[in-house]
Design an enzyme around this catalytic site. Structure first.
Site, PDB file in Angstrom:
ATOM      1  CD  GLU A 107      -1.462  -2.494   1.616  1.00  0.00           C
ATOM      2  OE1 GLU A 107      -0.300  -2.578   2.087  1.00  0.00           O
ATOM      3  OE2 GLU A 107      -2.212  -3.492   1.516  1.00  0.00           O
TER       4      GLU A 107
ATOM      5  CG  HIS B  60     -11.211  -7.447   7.858  1.00  0.00           C
ATOM      6  ND1 HIS B  60     -10.350  -8.009   8.742  1.00  0.00           N
ATOM      7  CD2 HIS B  60     -10.689  -7.680   6.621  1.00  0.00           C
ATOM      8  CE1 HIS B  60      -9.345  -8.577   8.081  1.00  0.00           C
ATOM      9  NE2 HIS B  60      -9.525  -8.389   6.798  1.00  0.00           N
TER      10      HIS B  60
END
Lengths: 344, 336
Positions: A66, A135
């Site tokens: 990322e 999440h």
């Protein structure tokens, strides 16, 4: 010449990918990169169908790195391109936050306005499907807290398309956050209200304009994202009990439509903030503070109340998660409580 | 690829300019930072004087900047690190505006919002960052843009050997190689990451070896010599322009000064910095120029005079420029 406006019903995921496709057709500088945005079409379907239309040079699957691709988005934007960079879950941003909050957000400022970074970062937020603490977060408060990032959090397909089109055309970094539970995914339960009529033609919704989702006279619920749908359901219940709720959908956190909040609370005299982010130091406190700072303009009939995740990580087990994240019944109960309270 | 006479002279003049710029800064930076505040218990006031904030100077590392930038055009992008002046000067960043930025003036590159670690000059495609290792991914992005636009532009990511232990470095190398980007990663091994010696922070002798892990050429330049850097960079830039992808270059260079100005350098063996200066790359290149009849006492003196005048003018511009209005702090958060 007249143009026929074709209106169809789309899910939020379809509306987002349509906006991206139309902007990519309009502007060759726009491209998408991110994890699983290609063949998979985005883990939450935000890029479905785009690879077939535009090919792998413009819809680029990235390695799971990322910092690498968020940094590359910055470098590409500095050269005049307009990257849309997806990182599937907002929870994962810790690994690349340096590139975002130290560079993307600040370089325009540190250059005295000499550089611009038209990057759209897209990401999924929210819980409600038992995916636990890594999440399921919203975290928009973190992004809105850092100056230099615009933060967009739509609640339905119509808004999502108009806000995405505006985001891509914006010369600034925009963090576009969609709640998984309102994308209209075939593999996840969702709230019908988020799937709605969407014109085929491109259109923009300006940032910083909240929407009055429902007019009412007794109490204002300020909210956003999936919580808008929950608030609507709660308001329907309350209407049957004779309580008339007004709902404000903020739509963007940066810029924030403070006037819409104040207008509504001045009218109703009561405020409930319903938020899926953590309670402390976040959006709900910000909204409450805006009203508190304007008590010379706004006459409150009852104390301000905040409904948010009570400063715990999002738990896994269904009853625990349902308890931690504000639900329809909880919103209704909070409204009823507030209606019983009276200042003075 | 060997430098032409013109390139040799350019590198020499730029190195002289960088060194004199930094030596001037070393003096100017101390203004207002030393006593009389000492009576309040402060021996060094980092926020005092006309040039506040931290100051990282690159004296000794000039060959890296000029050896690489000698191959660059205006359209090529350079992303520097927190010790950025030598790269900036070698990339032809506006010297007046750069200096004014360090003085925090309205005429600065960032209108006084960035300071010495955050210099942005889009006119020559230069930027840098105060964050260790952050340059590599952004250089990838610039290279990606060049590729998408169908240009033969290259991008350079400069960083120190300490940054090569950052995840950002490794992610960027993988991305660059995977996408065959026209980017050159240039690692300055000045032996110290602030105070920590390379041998105490890095598990291998040469970061150039790490290139193998990403399927790209890794080149170690073992001498702090502008011509040696020029040769390595020339091949890498040519490769990148041909569309053959990235290269990692590590240069063993020398940091004559502390990590930052005011650094007591207690971690450094006594006399080390003095010893390093005995193999100063600037007189070495001067001697080479002289041996080729490209330089003599007269031309050297006139070159140095021209450089001094530019630097004097830049510092005068910085000093004499106005400060921004305080309320300008509220501007430029966004581009519109």
């Amino acid at each position: 010449m007249t143009t026929e406006t074709k209106v169809r019903t789309l899910t939020m995921a379809q509306a987002i990918s349509e906006a991206v496709a139309q902007e990519m057709e309009r502007d060759q500088r726009v491209f998408v990169m991110g994890e699983d945005v290609g063949k998979y079409g985005g883990i939450f379907s935000a890029t479905t169908g785009l690879l077939d239309k535009f090919g792998p040079d413009r819809i680029m699957d990235t390695p799971i790195s990322e910092t690498g691709f968020m940094g590359a988005a910055i470098g590409a934007a500095a050269e005049g391109l307009r990257p849309i960079s997806e990182l599937m879950f907002v929870d994962f941003f810790g690994v690349c936050f340096d590139q975002i909050y130290n560079h993307l957000a600040k370089n325009t400022y540190m250059s005295g306005g000499n550089t611009k970074y038209p990057v759209v970062i897209t990401t999924g937020i929210g819980g409600g499907y038992n995916d636990a603490a890594q999440h399921s977060q919203c975290l928009y408060g973190i992004f809105a807290h850092v100056p230099g990032l615009k933060v967009v959090v739509p609640s339905n397909a119509y808004d999502a398309k108009g806000l995405m089109t505006a985001a891509i055309r914006d010369d600034n970094p925009v963090v576009f956050m969609y709640h998984k539970g309102i994308m209209g995914l075939s593999w996840m339960s969702y709230y019908e209200g988020s799937t709605n009529a969407v014109p085929l033609e491109p259109y923009t919704i300006p940032f910083g304009e909240a929407k009055v989702v429902r007019e009412g006279r007794d109490l204002t619920i300020v909210t956003l994202s999936q919580m808008v749908q929950k608030a609507v359901l709660a308001a329907d219940k309350l209407a049957a009990e004779g309580i008339d709720v007004e709902i404000i959908d903020l739509r963007t956190l940066v810029p924030l439509d403070r006037e819409a909040v104040l207008r509504s609370v001045a009218k109703t005299g009561r405020l409930l903030v319903a938020d899926e982010d953590y309670l402390s130091f976040g959006l709900s406190g910000e909204i409450a503070a805006i009203v508190a700072e304007h008590l010379d303009r706004v006459k409150l009939k009852a104390p301000i109340r905040r409904l948010a995740v009570p400063d715990v990580p999002i738990p896994f087990s269904r009853p625990l998660e349902d308890f931690a994240i504000p639900q329809v019944d909880g919103i209704a109960a909070a409204v009823r409580d507030l209606m019983q309270l009276n200042l003075n | 690829m060997d430098p032409t006479s013109e390139q040799l002279l350019w590198m020499y003049e730029k190195m002289v300019e960088i060194r004199e710029y930094e030596e001037t800064m070393a003096k100017v930076y101390l203004e207002g930072k030393l006593p009389p505040k000492i009576q309040k218990g402060l021996a060094f006031d980092i926020g005092g004087g006309p040039v506040p904030g931290e100051m990282h100077l690159a004296a000794g590392q000039e060959p890296v900047a000029v050896g690489v930038c000698a191959h660059l055009r205006t359209e090529d992008s350079v992303v520097g690190a927190h010790r950025p002046h030598h790269f900036a000067i070698a990339k032809n960043v506006d010297l007046n505006a750069m200096t004014a930025e360090m003085f925090g003036k309205a005429t600065g590159l960032g209108r006084g919002k960035g300071g010495h670690m955050h210099l942005f000059d889009p006119a020559v495609k230069f930027s840098c960052s105060g964050i260790v290792g952050a340059s590599a991914p952004q250089a990838c992005g610039a290279a990606l843009a060049a590729k998408k636009l169908g240009k033969d532009w290259v991008a350079i990511g400069f960083f120190g050997e300490g940054a090569a232990n950052q995840g950002a470095f490794h992610e960027a190398l993988n991305l660059a190689s995977l996408w065959k980007l026209p980017v050159i990663f240039v690692c300055e091994d000045n032996k110290y990451g602030i105070s920590v010696e390379k041998q105490d922070s890095t598990s291998i002798e040469s970061n150039a070896d790490r290139a193998a892990g990403y399927g790209m050429p890794g080149v170690l330049v073992e001498t702090n010599d502008a011509v040696a850097v020029f040769r390595a960079a020339g091949e890498a830039v040519a490769r990148a322009r041909r569309g053959e992808g990235p290269t990692l270059i590590e240069v063993k260079t020398d940091r004559y000064l502390g990590h930052f100005q005011g650094d007591p350098e207690t971690y450094r063996p006594k006399g080390e910095a003095q010893e390093l200066r005995t193999h100063d790359p600037i007189p070495a290149l001067g001697a080479l120029l002289r041996s080729r009849d490209l330089l003599d006492d007269t031309s050297d003196a006139s070159l140095r005079k021209a450089v001094s005048e530019r630097i004097e003018a830049a510092y005068a511009f910085g000093r004499n420029s106005p400060y921004p209005e305080p309320s300008e702090a509220l501007l430029h958060v966004f581009a519109d």
